[in-house]
Design a protein around this motif. Sequence first.
Motif, short mmCIF file in Angstrom:
data_model
loop_
_atom_site.label_atom_id
_atom_site.label_comp_id
_atom_site.label_asym_id
_atom_site.label_seq_id
_atom_site.Cartn_x
_atom_site.Cartn_y
_atom_site.Cartn_z
N ALA A 39 0.84 -1.21 0.00
CA ALA A 39 0.00 0.00 0.00
C ALA A 39 0.87 1.25 0.00
O ALA A 39 0.56 2.24 -0.69
N ASP A 40 1.95 1.24 0.78
CA ASP A 40 2.84 2.40 0.82
C ASP A 40 3.51 2.63 -0.52
O ASP A 40 3.65 3.78 -0.98
N LEU A 43 1.01 4.08 -2.98
CA LEU A 43 0.79 5.50 -2.69
C LEU A 43 1.96 6.35 -3.17
O LEU A 43 1.76 7.41 -3.79
N ASP A 48 -3.12 9.12 -5.18
CA ASP A 48 -4.54 8.81 -5.02
C ASP A 48 -5.08 8.35 -6.38
O ASP A 48 -5.33 9.18 -7.27
N ASN A 234 -11.34 8.57 6.66
CA ASN A 234 -10.05 8.23 6.04
C ASN A 234 -9.86 6.72 5.98
O ASN A 234 -9.64 6.07 7.00
N ARG A 236 -7.41 5.10 4.97
CA ARG A 236 -6.06 4.67 5.31
C ARG A 236 -5.92 4.41 6.81
O ARG A 236 -5.12 3.57 7.22
N ASP A 237 -6.68 5.12 7.63
CA ASP A 237 -6.68 4.82 9.06
C ASP A 237 -7.21 3.40 9.29
O ASP A 237 -6.68 2.66 10.13
N LEU A 239 -7.09 1.00 7.12
CA LEU A 239 -6.09 0.08 6.59
C LEU A 239 -4.98 -0.15 7.61
O LEU A 239 -4.52 -1.29 7.78
N ASP A 240 -4.56 0.91 8.29
CA ASP A 240 -3.56 0.75 9.35
C ASP A 240 -4.08 -0.19 10.44
O ASP A 240 -3.33 -1.04 10.96
N CYS A 285 -5.30 -0.25 -1.26
CA CYS A 285 -5.02 -0.96 -0.01
C CYS A 285 -3.94 -2.03 -0.16
O CYS A 285 -3.42 -2.53 0.83
#
Length: 704
Positions: A39-40, A43, A48, A234, A236-237, A239-240, A285
Amino acid sequence: MDVNSLFSTDYIEKVYAGFLGMNAGIRLGAPVEPTEWTADKILSVYGDIKGYVKDYNTFSADDDVNGPVFFIRAHYDDAKDRELQPQDVGRAWLNYCRDGIGMIWWGGEDASTEHKAYNNLKKGIKAPRSGSAEQNGIVQAEQIGGQIFIDSWGLMYPGKPEKAAHFAEVAASVSHDKNGLYGARFIAGCIAQAFVSDDIREIIDQGLTLIPDDSTYARVTRAVIEFHENNPENFRDCLDFLHRDWGYDKYPGICHIIPNAGVCILSLLYGKGDFARTIEIATMCGWDTDCNAGNVGTIVGVMNGLTGIPEHYRKPMNDSVITSSISGYLNIVDMPTFSKEVALLGYQLNGEDPPAGLEDSIKRGELYFDFSFPGSTHGFRVSNTFKTPVIRHNPVIGDGALQVVIDRMVNGDKSKVFYKPYYRREDFNDEKYKPVFSPQALSGQTVKVDVFLDQWRGSEITLAPFVRKTSSKQDVFMEKRILKHGVWTEIVFTLPPSGGDIFDEVGYLIESRSTLDNRAFGSLYFKNFHVYGKSDYRIDFSLLKEEFISLMPFSHNRGEWNSEGNAIRCKASENCASYTGNYFMRDGIVESVIEPVEGESHCIAFRAQGAERGYFIGLDGAGQVSLILNNFGFTRIKTVNFPWQYKQKYKLKVMFKDNALRFFIDEKEVLVHDDETFTYGMIGFGAITPGETLYHSLLVKENI
């Protein structure tokens, strides 16, 4: 929405939207599939995501498409008049897979659940045992494949999530178990519910009712729902959170279903029902990007319908997807036609009468494109995007037609509008899952289309039918037709002899004699494109090229096949075959000059419906020839004496019409038999025992 009213309104279009949505998600996610892409990393490279990250010449699909397209063929082959059983789908695996190549991920028995399940089936371990945790271990049983092959069952049971879940479990049990089955039930149930609901949370809640409440799949689903309720903005939160509590580090194997289930729920919730944003989030993701984006793409595709799929996701697909079965003919998938076939199965399985015209519009063994679906293009292309800059569906003319805009054409300008009935390696960016192809348009067949001209200015516009030979890249043109403004014109022509080559384009050359001061400007509309009739062709073996681990246009299943000048040499260490031709060919003549080198089996294949269904006929043991039935095992149904010798050429000819099968060697009839087991199928070559054969020619005639 009432389920019964659904069948009488927009069911077929929603199936089409679901299939488009699935393929858009897979196409978006495939370029960033792990393991390299996290995912990182996605990104940092793509930011996006708002559209496809790669432009494909032609998109060659993987297992995420192959399974939904081919495993439902169990309904045609075995479960025709009764309820589907796991082994029916298991037999479809064995019949449509090339052993070790394409279709599924052949990552090794100890890594790939699908590879393990296929080998179990091949060894005689029947489904559902073939996919059980007891047989394969819990780690393999709970990888992601259980939910990526079952979209079609969700599409076939609209508004009936319980039935969709049940039959998805039946299908998935061939290769998976436990949470692997719960994923199949959940996704299929959500697809079915999406036909009657436009509320994502309601769809997810319905899916939860279909799986055990105490299952890990249900727990990760509820965890993502709870996180979203408290943190709705969000993704991504979330996903974390998934990485921390439900990540790959906690679930062993190559691609476990649980972390990816979390991504599917995440993307559905944070996508808020928007088609584009849902598949984009699923892709950003990471983890199994094409699988996840494909599954949620089907759900939101059905929910939103055709108007909900943005043009920048739909247009590049051009209504066409390439698959990787053993049948090269079936591997060129026209999305509207396949959607109609799924919908027709849906009507039949639910005891509903299909709408008038649906069955007649599905012409198996022929190409027939009526352009009736909104936005449909059926894979048509133009060669000159400057002079014919717009090719699109027009819903008004002819109740739906393909519109090609002619932009100020003058004498000397040309553009082809065409369909590709055959593909080559050069048409693709990568190898993917090794698709193989047999031509869908053959010498002797008839091509017909209705054309309407709306001319705004300029001199006369002409159309010349043409085909292109794939080896020489030579266009062969037929007589030009002058079109009249405001009139529908039927254009009919016969596909000419190919000289042993294969046609990879069939269509029409647009020209005009207009001058610079009166340039041709207007639109052409195409309707009811149809390729049909009896073929009469030969294949020149000197033109064969090895592509996708096959000598195209053949599809090899086991054996070592090599081109040697004007011949094909086959070395078999076990039973093997090589297929080509129209999958739905019924009656005809197949001729080949063969030369036995060693071993006892040297055969022609005909009426082959896959790796495990069809006939072999030819030299079979010392001093004899046999007619052999291949029906998940070989049975000699008739054997006669014939004193053949090694390293001598024989002209074999098999004639088959209705149930009558006749076999000739050097024009002498040596075997006659009646059999009704198989009434259509591919043609080719094969052996049922080890040996070596030289095949020197192949002629095929349907006009008997």
